[in-house]
Design an enzyme around this catalytic site. Structure first.
Site, mmCIF file in Angstrom:
data_model
loop_
_atom_site.group_PDB
_atom_site.id
_atom_site.type_symbol
_atom_site.label_atom_id
_atom_site.label_comp_id
_atom_site.label_asym_id
_atom_site.label_seq_id
_atom_site.Cartn_x
_atom_site.Cartn_y
_atom_site.Cartn_z
ATOM 1 N N TYR A 177 24.851 -5.704 -12.684
ATOM 2 C CA TYR A 177 24.212 -4.438 -13.081
ATOM 3 C C TYR A 177 25.289 -3.384 -13.308
ATOM 4 O O TYR A 177 26.216 -3.247 -12.509
ATOM 5 C CB TYR A 177 23.248 -3.951 -11.992
ATOM 6 C CG TYR A 177 22.625 -2.599 -12.294
ATOM 7 C CD1 TYR A 177 21.423 -2.510 -12.971
ATOM 8 C CD2 TYR A 177 23.258 -1.424 -11.903
ATOM 9 C CE1 TYR A 177 20.853 -1.279 -13.254
ATOM 10 C CE2 TYR A 177 22.701 -0.184 -12.181
ATOM 11 C CZ TYR A 177 21.494 -0.113 -12.859
ATOM 12 O OH TYR A 177 20.946 1.107 -13.157
ATOM 13 N N GLU A 204 22.037 2.035 -19.328
ATOM 14 C CA GLU A 204 21.796 1.035 -18.293
ATOM 15 C C GLU A 204 21.886 -0.358 -18.894
ATOM 16 O O GLU A 204 21.156 -0.673 -19.836
ATOM 17 C CB GLU A 204 20.426 1.235 -17.653
ATOM 18 C CG GLU A 204 20.144 0.280 -16.501
ATOM 19 C CD GLU A 204 18.794 0.526 -15.866
ATOM 20 O OE1 GLU A 204 18.757 0.788 -14.657
ATOM 21 O OE2 GLU A 204 17.769 0.459 -16.594
#
Length: 389
Positions: free
Chosen positions: A109, A197
């Site tokens: 991530y 993101e």
């Protein structure tokens, strides 16, 4: 302003970030044709809506044949997709994104956002990608690393090395990570982004980094500098009332409550919503009509509030400085008569021409509940809505 995944991937590619080949399609036939052009053995069909959790709602499917791809695209297109972020009604899928499948060894991530506390751009990294990052933050916060970038000095190789270390990347992968970090920061700053993101950022079995999914949001107040970004806006993905309010120059955000709010000034609007919640109510919207609204603009704002079927009461809270209270009163009266308002209406006016405004409201013949202070206004609108329920 948010954009679709396929648009985010195109931007990432323009800045040198590694992304899989993919194409957007508006029909099953177009999706199959794109797959043939892309080549390869397996593909992923991804519904394109402005909401997360698409995989949980069946909006992301791995397919191994063109027939399967055609069938999945047909299943998604033109139908609502319900995810944890869309609410029970879901979002209508108008396009799908067809991409080559990737051979995944690890899922990571990586995101960038504005850290309001430090006034810097912050990188957030975790080895736990491909899952709900909120759950990781709540249950295993030690698996999340945050690094801020001083805007005075900007990005440096040091930041890339720190992020690579946090993601447990070494050797060639660490070098790829450093390059990606630089590319993402450049995109974030140059395009006035508010969020980038990458979830998941994957390590492929071939030993490469790949941005498998991407979400990018932008600062609305900076769009005047970026015609190319503004052109990516999809109004179909936005609330119709918010779109109409923006067209009229009003600051409006729809919320989930039952008490509509019309206020002038963002700070006063926030205080109004807070005190409604303090007395047990829930605001249905944030609406700032601004400091120089006309009678017509006030009437339009009032109609936007009442267009929400969940509104069971309205609180008008105006402190008249540049904005005159009699102008507000005239707009309220005009809109209330035109819409035949059937919910409790509480009005608190203070400031310029306040007595004239109160007189207009009293003499209007409408069922308006007048109050003199915000505390009393919040109590009365919450009580009126509860009594009506």
């Amino acid at each position: 302003m948010n954009i679709h995944e396929y648009q985010a991937k195109a931007l990432l590619g323009d800045y040198g970030a590694p992304v899989a080949k993919g194409r957007v399609a508006h029909s099953p036939q177009e999706a199959a044709a794109h797959a043939r052009d892309l080549g390869g053995q397996t593909f992923v069909v991804k519904a394109q809506i402005h909401a997360g959790g698409r995989g949980k709602g069946g909006g992301i499917k791995l397919v191994k044949t063109l027939e399967e791809l055609h069938a999945e695209a047909d299943r998604m297109l033109g139908k609502p997709l319900i995810t944890p972020q869309t609410g029970p009604k879901g979002r209508l899928v108008r396009r799908v994104y067809v991409v080559n499948d990737a051979t995944i060894a690890r899922e990571l991530y990586l995101s960038l956002l504005v850290d309001r506390g430090s006034g810097r751009v912050a990188f957030v990294a975790s080895t736990e990608g491909g899952v709900d990052i909120e759950a990781v933050a709540a249950n295993t916060p030690e698996k999340i690393a945050t690094l801020t970038v001083d805007p005075a000095s900007g990005i440096s190789p040091f930041h890339g090395r720190v992020i690579a270390s946090a993601l447990k990347l070494e050797g060639a992968l660490a070098k790829q990570c450093a390059s990606l970090v630089g590319a993402l920061y450049k995109l974030f700053v140059e395009k006035d982004a508010s969020l980038i993101e990458i979830n998941p950022l994957v390590v492929t079995k071939e030993g490469n980094l790949l941005c498998l999914d991407a979400k990018i949001g932008f600062d609305d107040n900076a769009l005047f500098r970026h015609d190319d970004i503004a052109a990516l806006r999809d109004l179909d993905e936005e609330d119709p009332a918010e779109v109409e309010a923006a067209r009229l120059g009003l600051s409006y955000v729809k919320l989930d409550g039952t008490i509509g709010c019309m206020v002038n000034g963002a700070g006063l609007a926030m205080a109004t919503m807070d005190i409604i919640k303090l007395y047990g109510g829930e605001p249905a919207n944030f609406l700032d009509v601004g400091g120089g609204a006309t009678k017509e603009r006030v009437a339009q704002a009032f109609k936007i509030i009442l267009s929400d079927p969940h509104v069971n009461g309205v609180l008008v809270n105006i402190f008249g400085g540049i904005m005159r209270c009699d102008t507000i009163a005239e707009g309220i009266i005009a809109a209330a008569r035109e819409t035949n308002i059937a919910v409790p209406l509480v009005v608190r006016l203070e400031g310029t021409n306040v007595e004239r405004g109160k007189t207009l409201l009293r003499e209007s013949g409408l069922a308006i509940i007048p109050v003199d202070d915000l505390d009393d206004a919040a109590k009365k609108v919450v009580a009126a809505v509860k009594a009506g329920a």
